[in-house]
Write a protein that holds these residues in place. Structure first.
Motif, PDB file in Angstrom:
ATOM      1  N   LEU A 267       0.833  -1.202   0.000  1.00  0.00           N
ATOM      2  CA  LEU A 267       0.000   0.000   0.000  1.00  0.00           C
ATOM      3  C   LEU A 267       0.867   1.250   0.000  1.00  0.00           C
ATOM      4  CD1 LEU A 267      -2.769  -1.054   2.562  1.00  0.00           C
ATOM      5  CD2 LEU A 267      -2.989  -0.876   0.079  1.00  0.00           C
ATOM      6  N   ASP A 268       1.937   1.236   0.802  1.00  0.00           N
ATOM      7  CA  ASP A 268       2.845   2.393   0.851  1.00  0.00           C
ATOM      8  C   ASP A 268       3.516   2.612  -0.494  1.00  0.00           C
ATOM      9  OD1 ASP A 268       2.318   2.952   3.527  1.00  0.00           O
ATOM     10  OD2 ASP A 268       3.850   1.555   4.230  1.00  0.00           O
ATOM     11  N   LEU A 269       3.963   1.535  -1.123  1.00  0.00           N
ATOM     12  CA  LEU A 269       4.643   1.671  -2.404  1.00  0.00           C
ATOM     13  C   LEU A 269       3.693   2.177  -3.483  1.00  0.00           C
ATOM     14  CD1 LEU A 269       6.914  -1.512  -2.457  1.00  0.00           C
ATOM     15  CD2 LEU A 269       7.489   0.807  -1.765  1.00  0.00           C
ATOM     16  N   THR A 270       2.418   1.810  -3.388  1.00  0.00           N
ATOM     17  CA  THR A 270       1.434   2.329  -4.337  1.00  0.00           C
ATOM     18  C   THR A 270       1.299   3.839  -4.199  1.00  0.00           C
ATOM     19  OG1 THR A 270       0.204   0.248  -4.282  1.00  0.00           O
ATOM     20  CG2 THR A 270      -0.979   2.193  -5.055  1.00  0.00           C
ATOM     21  N   GLN A 271       1.300   4.337  -2.964  1.00  0.00           N
ATOM     22  CA  GLN A 271       1.204   5.780  -2.733  1.00  0.00           C
ATOM     23  C   GLN A 271       2.458   6.509  -3.195  1.00  0.00           C
ATOM     24  OE1 GLN A 271      -0.345   6.884   1.225  1.00  0.00           O
ATOM     25  NE2 GLN A 271      -0.968   4.753   1.468  1.00  0.00           N
ATOM     26  N   LEU A 272       3.575   5.802  -3.268  1.00  0.00           N
ATOM     27  CA  LEU A 272       4.806   6.416  -3.759  1.00  0.00           C
ATOM     28  C   LEU A 272       4.855   6.479  -5.289  1.00  0.00           C
ATOM     29  CD1 LEU A 272       7.498   4.825  -1.387  1.00  0.00           C
ATOM     30  CD2 LEU A 272       6.700   7.181  -1.388  1.00  0.00           C
ATOM     31  N   ASP A 273       3.808   6.001  -5.942  1.00  0.00           N
ATOM     32  CA  ASP A 273       3.699   6.040  -7.405  1.00  0.00           C
ATOM     33  C   ASP A 273       4.819   5.249  -8.086  1.00  0.00           C
ATOM     34  OD1 ASP A 273       1.459   7.630  -7.199  1.00  0.00           O
ATOM     35  OD2 ASP A 273       2.596   9.496  -7.332  1.00  0.00           O
ATOM     36  N   LEU A 274       5.197   4.119  -7.506  1.00  0.00           N
ATOM     37  CA  LEU A 274       6.257   3.304  -8.075  1.00  0.00           C
ATOM     38  C   LEU A 274       5.675   2.243  -9.002  1.00  0.00           C
ATOM     39  CD1 LEU A 274       8.558   2.727  -4.980  1.00  0.00           C
ATOM     40  CD2 LEU A 274       8.937   4.279  -6.879  1.00  0.00           C
ATOM     41  N   ASP A 275       6.397   1.964 -10.052  1.00  0.00           N
ATOM     42  CA  ASP A 275       6.042   0.858 -10.920  1.00  0.00           C
ATOM     43  C   ASP A 275       6.259  -0.455 -10.175  1.00  0.00           C
ATOM     44  OD1 ASP A 275       5.457   2.571 -13.007  1.00  0.00           O
ATOM     45  OD2 ASP A 275       7.527   2.574 -13.738  1.00  0.00           O
ATOM     46  N   PRO A 276       5.738  -1.582 -10.684  1.00  0.00           N
ATOM     47  CA  PRO A 276       5.997  -2.873 -10.043  1.00  0.00           C
ATOM     48  C   PRO A 276       7.496  -3.094  -9.845  1.00  0.00           C
ATOM     49  CG  PRO A 276       4.307  -3.116 -11.713  1.00  0.00           C
ATOM     50  CD  PRO A 276       4.825  -1.708 -11.822  1.00  0.00           C
ATOM     51  N   ILE A 277       7.837  -3.591  -8.678  1.00  0.00           N
ATOM     52  CA  ILE A 277       9.247  -3.762  -8.337  1.00  0.00           C
ATOM     53  C   ILE A 277       9.538  -5.228  -8.082  1.00  0.00           C
ATOM     54  CG2 ILE A 277       9.364  -1.454  -7.336  1.00  0.00           C
ATOM     55  CD1 ILE A 277       9.265  -2.819  -4.571  1.00  0.00           C
ATOM     56  N   GLU A 278      10.791  -5.531  -7.805  1.00  0.00           N
ATOM     57  CA  GLU A 278      11.212  -6.894  -7.505  1.00  0.00           C
ATOM     58  C   GLU A 278      11.913  -6.889  -6.156  1.00  0.00           C
ATOM     59  OE1 GLU A 278      13.452  -7.534 -11.163  1.00  0.00           O
ATOM     60  OE2 GLU A 278      11.887  -8.890 -11.830  1.00  0.00           O
ATOM     61  N   LEU A 279      11.486  -7.784  -5.270  1.00  0.00           N
ATOM     62  CA  LEU A 279      11.931  -7.789  -3.889  1.00  0.00           C
ATOM     63  C   LEU A 279      12.778  -9.011  -3.571  1.00  0.00           C
ATOM     64  CD1 LEU A 279       8.640  -6.791  -1.997  1.00  0.00           C
ATOM     65  CD2 LEU A 279      10.593  -5.312  -2.530  1.00  0.00           C
ATOM     66  N   ILE A 280      13.728  -8.809  -2.654  1.00  0.00           N
ATOM     67  CA  ILE A 280      14.462  -9.902  -2.027  1.00  0.00           C
ATOM     68  C   ILE A 280      13.991  -9.957  -0.580  1.00  0.00           C
ATOM     69  CG2 ILE A 280      16.720 -10.897  -1.555  1.00  0.00           C
ATOM     70  CD1 ILE A 280      17.912  -8.826  -3.487  1.00  0.00           C
ATOM     71  N   LEU A 281      13.503 -11.132  -0.142  1.00  0.00           N
ATOM     72  CA  LEU A 281      12.927 -11.274   1.194  1.00  0.00           C
ATOM     73  C   LEU A 281      13.486 -12.520   1.865  1.00  0.00           C
ATOM     74  CD1 LEU A 281       9.272 -10.700  -0.013  1.00  0.00           C
ATOM     75  CD2 LEU A 281      10.564  -9.055   1.342  1.00  0.00           C
ATOM     76  N   ASP A 282      13.767 -12.404   3.172  1.00  0.00           N
ATOM     77  CA  ASP A 282      14.209 -13.605   3.872  1.00  0.00           C
ATOM     78  C   ASP A 282      12.989 -14.418   4.295  1.00  0.00           C
ATOM     79  OD1 ASP A 282      13.165 -12.667   6.271  1.00  0.00           O
ATOM     80  OD2 ASP A 282      15.081 -11.958   7.040  1.00  0.00           O
ATOM     81  N   ARG A 283      13.235 -15.584   4.875  1.00  0.00           N
ATOM     82  CA  ARG A 283      12.132 -16.515   5.118  1.00  0.00           C
ATOM     83  C   ARG A 283      11.201 -16.060   6.229  1.00  0.00           C
ATOM     84  NH1 ARG A 283      15.294 -21.793   7.580  1.00  0.00           N
ATOM     85  NH2 ARG A 283      16.217 -20.787   9.407  1.00  0.00           N
ATOM     86  N   GLY A 284      11.569 -14.995   6.968  1.00  0.00           N
ATOM     87  CA  GLY A 284      10.650 -14.453   7.959  1.00  0.00           C
ATOM     88  C   GLY A 284       9.376 -13.920   7.334  1.00  0.00           C
ATOM     89  N   PHE A 285       9.424 -13.580   6.042  1.00  0.00           N
ATOM     90  CA  PHE A 285       8.255 -13.061   5.341  1.00  0.00           C
ATOM     91  C   PHE A 285       7.498 -14.152   4.590  1.00  0.00           C
ATOM     92  CE2 PHE A 285      11.170  -9.498   5.750  1.00  0.00           C
ATOM     93  CZ  PHE A 285      10.334  -8.492   6.216  1.00  0.00           C
ATOM     94  N   PHE A 286       7.975 -15.394   4.683  1.00  0.00           N
ATOM     95  CA  PHE A 286       7.375 -16.471   3.896  1.00  0.00           C
ATOM     96  C   PHE A 286       6.038 -16.901   4.475  1.00  0.00           C
ATOM     97  CE2 PHE A 286       6.608 -20.957   3.015  1.00  0.00           C
ATOM     98  CZ  PHE A 286       6.703 -20.967   1.631  1.00  0.00           C
ATOM     99  N   SER A 287       5.003 -16.820   3.661  1.00  0.00           N
ATOM    100  CA  SER A 287       3.686 -17.377   3.976  1.00  0.00           C
ATOM    101  C   SER A 287       2.930 -17.517   2.671  1.00  0.00           C
ATOM    102  CB  SER A 287       2.907 -16.485   4.949  1.00  0.00           C
ATOM    103  OG  SER A 287       2.463 -15.304   4.304  1.00  0.00           O
ATOM    104  N   LEU A 288       1.959 -18.396   2.646  1.00  0.00           N
ATOM    105  CA  LEU A 288       1.163 -18.572   1.436  1.00  0.00           C
ATOM    106  C   LEU A 288       0.410 -17.290   1.084  1.00  0.00           C
ATOM    107  CD1 LEU A 288      -0.267 -22.180   1.961  1.00  0.00           C
ATOM    108  CD2 LEU A 288       1.777 -21.461   0.700  1.00  0.00           C
TER     109      LEU A 288
END
Length: 553
Positions: A267-288
């Motif tokens: 939601l924050d990135l949408t308000q920043l008017d950013l195009d789709p991005i690509e993220l690197i995330l560790d397994r703490g963010f992993f969920s279905l």
């Protein structure tokens, strides 16, 4: 000598021409002719005596506005001097000058200018940007000091702001920074960063900041990554791996866990008017839910997978026989590991858009060296926990102990053989999931870049005074914002030095050495004179991609 504050029209471009032992200054004009830059006119301005410019009579007759002015030739420019400059004896000069530390702040200020950081800061904080930038430099150069020391630091250091602030003024400054201003600044920096990114990934992670404060509302007890018993608030950070700059941050409630943060990030990135991005995330963010959400948002990702997920366990079981064989065809030299990849369909159904089909790539890696390291590290940890059990007669409150030990029928704590066998079977494995990267080696190389954000948090805490927050609730967001600016400058400097193949831990020493470069300030005037800069220090400045300072400013 001092640069004339109200300069007449500059004389440029100019060059030196040697004729019969005399150095003449010549103004020239070039034009593009037949695809080449050619000189179309040349006029003699005068000659040089040392650094002093002696204007020619013909030049002065054609340009009478320069009569009576004194100038020097430096850095391929004619620099006019202040005609009202006082004449001092050496004793007078020595009694009226003060040396300030300037080398480190000069480099940091230059990086802020070159990166557009100063321009963006000035656009959002037109009245306070110099004070904010100066405070950020203080946090970098005095990471263990309280802001109460800033005023004395400002008196002995060359900073963008001419005057230091006392603690009360600093608190008011922190309190005056609004959410709208912070977001406007982040929006400008994110837009600038995205113009530089070409297929790059942004690393996202969080850290906990312990606090003694009883007035900050976001300070709560939670999973403290510092492993201390203090309450905390969390900071989320999005870092551009190309420029090294953190382009987004957010202060979060200390009780939140990583897994539930991504939806708000999108939601924050949408308000920043950013195009789709690509993220690197560790397994703490992993969920279905997070995987599905990123696929819906058309966000590319490389994420570490948790092994307790059923489909991950099934993939690992299919990968293990092939990986344990250590077959040469499965080995990738660039990552020093054996690889296995499965393409998995991901079907989503929503009321708004109905069914949509996607696919993800599950990459499993095995390394003999990692297997050895994992087992040795786990055995050492279990040995310490067992010793703690024997000394205290109480079971340690530790997840590793609860995983591998169980009580027998007599009430004694013993190693759970089944759990150890399961662990031994999967030691040395890593599992990644991506919706954009088909090649296993490429995915792991991208994932390893996530340590840039982990190192950024270390720098935030240890090199930018961010390990503890001692402030009132109204000043928290402002102080974190200035600390974030300090981190931005520091990481951009580290990135430039690493591009020059300098050691990653050399930045603190680099700044300490440059702080020894002095700038002489003449009391009661705007006059500034750089001390002689040694060859080694000139090389240090140039290594940061910064031009050498002019002798007089």
């Amino acid at each position: 000598m001092e640069v004339f504050m109200s300069n007449p029209d500059p004389i440029h471009p100019v060059m030196i021409v040697n004729q019969t032992g005399t150095q003449y200054i010549v103004r020239y004009k070039n034009q593009w002719i037949d695809g080449k830059s050619r000189c179309v006119s040349r006029k003699t301005v005068g000659k040089l005596e040392g650094k002093k410019v002696i204007f020619g009579r013909k030049f002065l007759s054609e340009n009478p506005q320069y009569k009576g002015l004194e100038a020097i030739y430096e850095d391929n420019e004619i620099i006019f001097l202040d005609p009202t400059e006082e004449k001092f004896t050496f004793a007078d000069f020595a009694s009226r000058t003060l040396a300030v530390e300037a080398g480190a702040t000069y480099v940091l200020a230059s990086i802020a200018d070159q990166s557009g950081l100063t321009e963006d800061l000035q656009a959002v904080f037109p009245l306070q940007y110099k004070n904010i930038l100066s405070l950020a430099m203080f946090l970098i150069l005095q990471p263990q000091s309280s802001v109460c020391s800033y005023e004395s630091f400002a008196n002995r250091t060359y900073l963008p702001a001419e005057h230091g602030l006392n603690p009360t003024a600093i608190t008011r400054l922190f309190q005056s920074i609004t959410d709208e201003q912070r977001f406007a600044y982040l929006k400008r920096r994110a837009a600038h960063s995205q113009t530089l990114v070409d297929g790059g990934y942004w690393a996202f992670d969080t850290t906990s900041i312990s606090s003694f404060s009883q007035t900050i509302r976001k300070v709560k007890y939670g999973k403290n990554k510092e492993e201390d018993s203090l309450p905390q608030f969390n900071i989320a950070l999005l870092l551009d791996e190309i420029s090294g700059e953190p382009i987004f941050y957010k202060v979060l409630d200390g009780s939140l866990n990583d897994c539930g943060l991504l939806r708000n990030l999108f939601l924050d990135l949408t308000q920043l008017d950013l195009d789709p991005i690509e993220l690197i995330l560790d397994r703490g963010f992993f969920s279905l839910n997070n995987l599905t959400s990123m696929l819906k948002q058309d966000i590319g990702f490389v994420i570490g997978a948790k092994r307790n997920s059923s489909f991950i366990q099934a993939t690992m079981q299919r990968a293990l026989p092939a990986l344990r064989l250590c077959h040469p065809r499965a080995y990738r030299q660039e990552i020093e590991a054996f690889c296995y990849t499965e393409t998995m369909p991901w079907i989503m159904n929503t009321r708004a858009s109905g069914r949509s089909d996607h696919q993800v790539y599950v990459h499993v890696y095995f390394s003999k060296q990692k297997e050895t390291d994992d087992i040795e590290n786990t055995l050492e940890a279990l040995q310490r926990l067992k010793q703690q059990l024997e000394e205290t007669r109480q079971a340690p409150d530790d997840p590793l102990f609860r995983r591998f030990y169980k009580k027998d029928t007599l009430g004694h704590w013993e190693l759970d053989e089944l759990q150890w066998a399961k662990y031994r079977e999967t030691a040395g494995l890593i599992v990644l999931i991506s919706n954009t990267v088909k090649d296993a080696a490429a995915a792991l190389l991208i994932y390893r870049n996530r340590d840039t954000v982990e190192k950024a948090f270390c720098n935030y805490k240890d090199r930018c005074s961010g390990r503890r927050m001692r402030c009132e609730d109204k000043a928290l967001e402002g102080k974190v914002f200035v600390t974030y600016l300090a981190l931005s400058l520091l990481l951009m400097l580290k990135k430039r030095l690493s591009d020059k193949k300098l050691p990653s831990d050399s930045t603190p020493k680099y700044l300490d050495v440059l702080s020894g470069i002095k700038l002489w300030r003449l009391d009661g005037t705007l006059k500034r004179y750089w001390d002689e800069i040694s060859k080694s220090n000139r090389e240090l400045i140039l290594n940061a991609g910064v031009q050498l300072p002019k002798n007089i400013i």
